[in-house]
Design a protein around this motif. Structure first.
Motif, short mmCIF file in Angstrom:
data_model
loop_
_atom_site.label_atom_id
_atom_site.label_comp_id
_atom_site.label_asym_id
_atom_site.label_seq_id
_atom_site.Cartn_x
_atom_site.Cartn_y
_atom_site.Cartn_z
N GLU A 74 1.98 3.35 -9.65
CA GLU A 74 2.14 4.42 -10.23
C GLU A 74 0.23 4.99 -10.01
O GLU A 74 -0.40 3.93 -10.49
N HIS A 75 0.09 5.97 -9.59
CA HIS A 75 -0.55 6.51 -9.35
C HIS A 75 -0.71 8.31 -9.76
O HIS A 75 0.20 9.12 -9.65
N GLU A 76 -1.96 8.75 -10.65
CA GLU A 76 -1.04 10.57 -10.56
C GLU A 76 -2.41 11.45 -9.81
O GLU A 76 -1.05 12.20 -9.64
N PHE A 77 -2.69 10.60 -8.37
CA PHE A 77 -3.37 10.69 -7.33
C PHE A 77 -3.28 10.21 -6.28
O PHE A 77 -3.98 9.40 -6.44
N HIS A 78 -2.99 11.07 -4.90
CA HIS A 78 -3.81 9.91 -4.13
C HIS A 78 -4.76 9.82 -3.58
O HIS A 78 -5.04 11.22 -3.55
N ALA A 79 -5.26 8.74 -2.72
CA ALA A 79 -6.97 9.20 -2.60
C ALA A 79 -6.96 8.25 -0.79
O ALA A 79 -6.60 7.23 -1.15
N ARG A 132 -4.00 8.02 5.11
CA ARG A 132 -3.51 7.61 4.60
C ARG A 132 -3.93 6.71 3.33
O ARG A 132 -4.14 6.58 3.05
N CYS A 133 -3.03 7.37 1.48
CA CYS A 133 -3.13 6.85 0.23
C CYS A 133 -4.11 5.35 1.34
O CYS A 133 -3.34 4.20 1.46
N VAL A 134 -4.52 4.70 0.14
CA VAL A 134 -5.23 3.46 0.55
C VAL A 134 -5.13 3.00 -1.26
O VAL A 134 -5.33 1.34 -1.17
N ARG A 190 0.87 -1.19 0.35
CA ARG A 190 0.00 -0.03 0.19
C ARG A 190 0.70 1.30 -0.23
O ARG A 190 1.82 1.36 0.42
N CYS A 191 0.30 2.20 -0.82
CA CYS A 191 0.90 3.72 -0.45
C CYS A 191 1.27 4.45 0.72
O CYS A 191 0.01 4.28 1.63
N THR A 192 2.14 4.67 0.39
CA THR A 192 2.61 5.06 2.30
C THR A 192 2.16 6.65 2.36
O THR A 192 2.92 7.38 3.35
N SER A 193 1.50 7.52 1.73
CA SER A 193 1.37 8.73 1.21
C SER A 193 0.16 9.27 2.16
O SER A 193 -0.46 8.68 2.44
N THR A 194 0.52 10.85 3.22
CA THR A 194 -0.26 10.52 4.33
C THR A 194 -1.29 12.35 3.76
O THR A 194 0.10 13.23 2.88
ZN LIG Z 1 -1.22 7.20 -2.72
#
Ligand SMILES: [Zn+2]
Ligand SMILES: [Zn+2]
Length: 118
Positions: A46-51, A39-41, A4-8
């Motif tokens: 690659e994804h254009e934006f986090h969600a 946190r991004c689910v 899973r992406c780790t961006s918050t």
């Molecule tokens: Zn993300």
């Protein structure tokens, strides 16, 4: 294995007020995500934006998602249809929006939490 992406994201007051004004389903009560831990689910590909899931949406199979870019200050909310794909008939449904990039929620391992058996 997909992680899973780790961006918050820290939701801004402006975005939060915007999300509060969106309509909710007939049954009334709006469920909100824990706002201190957004946190991004999406999967780590690659994804254009986090969600991430933010609150229940305007209809039963819709939810409100908070989307953001790594560039701080770029965040927005969408009221979108939910993916709801399941791996097995009895498995839990994917709660990411319909048409999301990458794998479904249940097919991504979380790097921080223990992976729950299916
Ligand atoms: Zn993300
Ligand atoms: Zn999905």
């Amino acid at each position: 294995m997909t992680f899973r992406c780790t961006s918050t994201c820290e939701i801004s007051d402006h975005t939060f007020r915007w999300a509060q004004r969106l309509p909710c389903a007939d049954h009334g009560e709006v469920d909100w995500a824990f706002l201190d831990d957004l946190r991004c689910v999406l999967g780590g590909g690659e994804h254009e934006f986090h969600a991430t899931w933010l609150r229940s949406g305007s209809e039963l199979e819709r939810d409100v998602y908070l989307c953001w870019l790594d560039n701080p200050g770029m965040q927005w909310v969408v009221d979108a249809e939910v993916c709801l794909k399941t791996r097995t008939r009895l498995g839990s449904a994917c709660t990411i929006y319909k048409g999301h990039p990458g794998r479904c929620e249940w097919d991504c391992a979380d790097t921080e939490a223990a992976v729950r058996p299916a």
